[in-house]
Design a protein around this motif. Structure first.
Motif, PDB file in Angstrom:
ATOM      1  N   ASN A 313       3.172 -39.954  15.205  1.00 29.08           N
ATOM      2  CA  ASN A 313       2.541 -39.015  14.275  1.00 29.08           C
ATOM      3  C   ASN A 313       1.747 -37.981  15.066  1.00 29.08           C
ATOM      4  OD1 ASN A 313       3.399 -40.302  11.856  1.00 29.08           O
ATOM      5  ND2 ASN A 313       1.781 -41.834  12.119  1.00 29.08           N
ATOM      6  N   PHE A 314       1.756 -36.735  14.607  1.00 25.60           N
ATOM      7  CA  PHE A 314       0.902 -35.719  15.215  1.00 25.60           C
ATOM      8  C   PHE A 314      -0.519 -35.893  14.693  1.00 25.60           C
ATOM      9  CE2 PHE A 314       4.991 -33.829  16.044  1.00 25.60           C
ATOM     10  CZ  PHE A 314       4.807 -33.174  17.253  1.00 25.60           C
ATOM     11  N   ALA A 315      -1.490 -35.670  15.559  1.00 21.66           N
ATOM     12  CA  ALA A 315      -2.890 -35.839  15.176  1.00 21.66           C
ATOM     13  C   ALA A 315      -3.264 -34.869  14.058  1.00 21.66           C
ATOM     14  CB  ALA A 315      -3.790 -35.606  16.398  1.00 21.66           C
ATOM     15  N   ASP A 316      -4.237 -35.276  13.244  1.00 24.38           N
ATOM     16  CA  ASP A 316      -4.659 -34.436  12.117  1.00 24.38           C
ATOM     17  C   ASP A 316      -5.235 -33.108  12.596  1.00 24.38           C
ATOM     18  OD1 ASP A 316      -3.872 -36.459  10.450  1.00 24.38           O
ATOM     19  OD2 ASP A 316      -5.882 -37.370  10.347  1.00 24.38           O
ATOM     20  N   THR A 317      -5.820 -33.108  13.805  1.00 24.80           N
ATOM     21  CA  THR A 317      -6.439 -31.880  14.317  1.00 24.80           C
ATOM     22  C   THR A 317      -5.402 -30.885  14.841  1.00 24.80           C
ATOM     23  OG1 THR A 317      -6.715 -32.972  16.468  1.00 24.80           O
ATOM     24  CG2 THR A 317      -8.576 -33.050  14.944  1.00 24.80           C
ATOM     25  N   PHE A 318      -4.164 -31.338  15.017  1.00 26.40           N
ATOM     26  CA  PHE A 318      -3.123 -30.459  15.547  1.00 26.40           C
ATOM     27  C   PHE A 318      -2.512 -29.645  14.412  1.00 26.40           C
ATOM     28  CE2 PHE A 318       1.320 -29.651  16.903  1.00 26.40           C
ATOM     29  CZ  PHE A 318       1.049 -28.918  18.056  1.00 26.40           C
ATOM     30  N   ALA A 319      -2.357 -28.331  14.660  1.00 26.87           N
ATOM     31  CA  ALA A 319      -1.779 -27.454  13.640  1.00 26.87           C
ATOM     32  C   ALA A 319      -0.366 -27.920  13.288  1.00 26.87           C
ATOM     33  CB  ALA A 319      -1.744 -26.012  14.158  1.00 26.87           C
ATOM     34  N   ARG A 320      -0.069 -27.913  11.991  1.00 30.52           N
ATOM     35  CA  ARG A 320       1.231 -28.321  11.459  1.00 30.52           C
ATOM     36  C   ARG A 320       1.487 -29.815  11.612  1.00 30.52           C
ATOM     37  NH1 ARG A 320       5.793 -25.922  14.141  1.00 30.52           N
ATOM     38  NH2 ARG A 320       7.003 -26.345  12.269  1.00 30.52           N
ATOM     39  N   GLY A 321       0.453 -30.583  11.953  1.00 31.17           N
ATOM     40  CA  GLY A 321       0.626 -32.013  12.126  1.00 31.17           C
ATOM     41  C   GLY A 321       1.094 -32.702  10.848  1.00 31.17           C
ATOM     42  N   ALA A 322       0.454 -32.362   9.718  1.00 24.52           N
ATOM     43  CA  ALA A 322       0.830 -32.969   8.440  1.00 24.52           C
ATOM     44  C   ALA A 322       2.219 -32.526   7.998  1.00 24.52           C
ATOM     45  CB  ALA A 322      -0.205 -32.594   7.383  1.00 24.52           C
ATOM     46  N   GLU A 323       2.556 -31.273   8.312  1.00 23.65           N
ATOM     47  CA  GLU A 323       3.871 -30.735   7.926  1.00 23.65           C
ATOM     48  C   GLU A 323       5.002 -31.437   8.674  1.00 23.65           C
ATOM     49  OE1 GLU A 323       6.390 -26.664   8.815  1.00 23.65           O
ATOM     50  OE2 GLU A 323       4.201 -26.549   8.715  1.00 23.65           O
ATOM     51  N   LEU A 324       4.785 -31.713   9.976  1.00 28.68           N
ATOM     52  CA  LEU A 324       5.830 -32.342  10.783  1.00 28.68           C
ATOM     53  C   LEU A 324       6.027 -33.804  10.420  1.00 28.68           C
ATOM     54  CD1 LEU A 324       4.908 -30.716  14.200  1.00 28.68           C
ATOM     55  CD2 LEU A 324       6.915 -30.215  12.796  1.00 28.68           C
ATOM     56  N   GLY A 325       4.937 -34.448   9.969  1.00 27.05           N
ATOM     57  CA  GLY A 325       5.037 -35.810   9.463  1.00 27.05           C
ATOM     58  C   GLY A 325       5.323 -36.854  10.534  1.00 27.05           C
ATOM     59  N   ARG A 326       5.994 -37.930  10.096  1.00 24.89           N
ATOM     60  CA  ARG A 326       6.253 -39.084  10.941  1.00 24.89           C
ATOM     61  C   ARG A 326       7.651 -38.969  11.560  1.00 24.89           C
ATOM     62  NH1 ARG A 326       6.239 -45.255   8.725  1.00 24.89           N
ATOM     63  NH2 ARG A 326       5.465 -46.299  10.591  1.00 24.89           N
ATOM     64  N   ILE A 327       7.743 -39.149  12.883  1.00 21.47           N
ATOM     65  CA  ILE A 327       9.014 -38.979  13.577  1.00 21.47           C
ATOM     66  C   ILE A 327       9.318 -40.246  14.367  1.00 21.47           C
ATOM     67  CG2 ILE A 327      10.310 -37.562  15.223  1.00 21.47           C
ATOM     68  CD1 ILE A 327       8.305 -35.318  14.609  1.00 21.47           C
ATOM     69  N   LYS A 328      10.551 -40.698  14.294  1.00 18.04           N
ATOM     70  CA  LYS A 328      10.945 -41.925  14.973  1.00 18.04           C
ATOM     71  C   LYS A 328      11.555 -41.621  16.350  1.00 18.04           C
ATOM     72  CE  LYS A 328      13.732 -46.127  14.491  1.00 18.04           C
ATOM     73  NZ  LYS A 328      14.661 -46.903  13.652  1.00 18.04           N
ATOM     74  N   GLY A 329      11.000 -42.267  17.369  1.00 18.99           N
ATOM     75  CA  GLY A 329      11.597 -42.224  18.699  1.00 18.99           C
ATOM     76  C   GLY A 329      11.277 -40.990  19.507  1.00 18.99           C
ATOM     77  N   ARG A 330      11.216 -41.184  20.817  1.00 17.85           N
ATOM     78  CA  ARG A 330      10.919 -40.097  21.742  1.00 17.85           C
ATOM     79  C   ARG A 330      12.024 -39.036  21.752  1.00 17.85           C
ATOM     80  NH1 ARG A 330       9.070 -40.377  28.055  1.00 17.85           N
ATOM     81  NH2 ARG A 330       9.817 -38.311  28.654  1.00 17.85           N
ATOM     82  N   GLU A 331      13.284 -39.472  21.698  1.00 14.97           N
ATOM     83  CA  GLU A 331      14.398 -38.529  21.782  1.00 14.97           C
ATOM     84  C   GLU A 331      14.364 -37.528  20.634  1.00 14.97           C
ATOM     85  OE1 GLU A 331      18.040 -40.621  22.035  1.00 14.97           O
ATOM     86  OE2 GLU A 331      17.636 -41.442  24.039  1.00 14.97           O
TER      87      GLU A 331
END
Length: 379
Positions: A313-331
């Motif tokens: 998950n992108f941190a809440d303080t990072f811009a667009r963090g909520a928009e990008l949401g939850r992402i599975k895996g490094r690749e």
């Protein structure tokens, strides 16, 4: 010591006259006219940050030095490839060692139509006689004319120790040679190359090697030096020393080494702070590995990406963090960084601020905390 003239009017006229005589001018800059240093992306993220200006500056002379098989030529090829892909610019390559075939260039994704190579003279078709090789003075003169041509982003000479002077060629084996021939030649030619580079914006890269230094005490660690004398040390605006990180060589299932981690130390930098280090991976078949993987490592180390099991998950303080949401895996994240230009620029801005403050360095792709510690201790 000459006394300053009392008459300001006559002094001004005299100064203007001498400038006119030599076709020169003296200008003063206003703060509003000052711009950041123009540079080109090297394609190696950590090296861009270590250089302090976002890449290699335009119109300067650069030296890459180090032990054999450290990745110096691969660095130059990566830089040439980035100039082709990102800016559509041509480069000039003088393969003095005659050790870089076209097949290897193609394997490194170099567009041959955007690369001009200096070729040796061909044998005589009638007699089959092999002509004399291009001597160092001839190669440097051709290099100067190539720079003044003004169509090249980079001009690479690989390598300095392979430059052969006329004395070396004409002297019979076993005879005494006049010492310092290449050093004297570089001392004569480099001021002309520096001026030509500044005029056209071409960046010249000299690839050099390390040699044991003769003389001195016979005990203690061996002292190292670079061929070519002191000229390159004086006239290069940026000097990069490339070394292998201790214990970083990786082997495949059959036990054959296929890559290692390299540490590039900026030992001289006239454009930003020197003595910074860049860490990246040198793959023996794919070349320099850098980019999305290094951005991923940076984002994790800075808390921009927060791991939760197999997801990030992108941190809440990072811009667009909520928009990008939850992402599975490094690749998947690396693919996202590569495809999303806005996200990439945001991460690069964070990285630039972090490195500028000295609070962070770019980790090597796939490295662990223990690996990073060993890299920072190595030269």
């Amino acid at each position: 010591m000459a006394k300053p003239r009392d008459n300001n009017n006559s002094s001004t006229k005299s100064f203007a006259g001498i400038l006119k005589k030599y076709n020169a001018q003296v200008i003063s800059w206003d703060k509003s006219e000052l711009k950041s240093t123009e540079s080109r992306d090297t394609g190696i993220l950590s090296l861009n940050m270590a250089l302090g200006v976002g890449g290699l500056a335009k119109g300067i002379v650069v030296e890459f030095s180090g032990e054999p098989s450290m990745g110096k030529t691969l660095m130059a090829l990566k830089i040439i490839r980035t100039a082709q892909e990102k800016y559509g610019e041509r480069s000039y390559f003088d393969d003095v060692e005659c050790a870089t075939p076209k097949s290897w260039l193609v394997k490194q994704s170099i567009k041959l139509e955007f690369l001009d190579r200096l070729e040796e003279k061909e044998p005589d078709k009638d007699t089959g006689e092999i002509p004399n090789p291009l001597f160092a003075d001839e190669r440097l003169e051709i290099l100067e004319e190539a720079i003044l041509h003004g169509k090249y982003a980079y001009a690479v000479v690989d390598s300095v120790p392979s430059l052969m002077t006329r004395d070396q060629y004409e002297t019979t084996a076993g005879e005494d040679q006049r010492p310092g021939g290449l050093s004297k030649l570089l001392t004569e030619r480099l001021p002309r190359l520096v001026h030509a580079c500044a005029y056209t914006g071409t960046t010249v890269i000299f690839i050099n090697q390390m040699r044991d230094k003769f003389g001195g005490a016979n005990w203690g660690p061996k002292r190292k030096t670079t061929p070519g004398g002191m000229a390159l040390k004086h006239f290069c605006s940026v000097r990069v020393e490339v070394n292998r990180a201790a214990g970083s060589t990786e082997k495949d299932e059959s036990g054959r080494p296929f890559q290692h981690a390299a540490v590039a130390r900026i030992i001289k930098n006239k454009l930003a702070a020197p003595q910074r280090e860049a860490q990246f991976t040198v793959n023996y078949s794919k070349g320099i590995m850098g980019g999305e993987g290094q951005l991923f490592e940076f984002a994790v180390s800075e808390g921009i990406l927060i791991r939760a099991g197999a997801y990030y998950n992108f941190a809440d303080t990072f811009a667009r963090g909520a928009e990008l949401g939850r992402i599975k895996g490094r690749e998947n994240i690396e693919v996202l960084i590569q495809s999303d230009d806005i996200l990439r620029e945001q991460l690069l801005e964070h990285l630039a601020l972090s490195v500028q403050d000295g609070s962070s360095a770019v980790p090597v792709e796939g490295s662990t905390e223990e690996d990073d510690a060993s890299l920072s201790d190595s030269e």
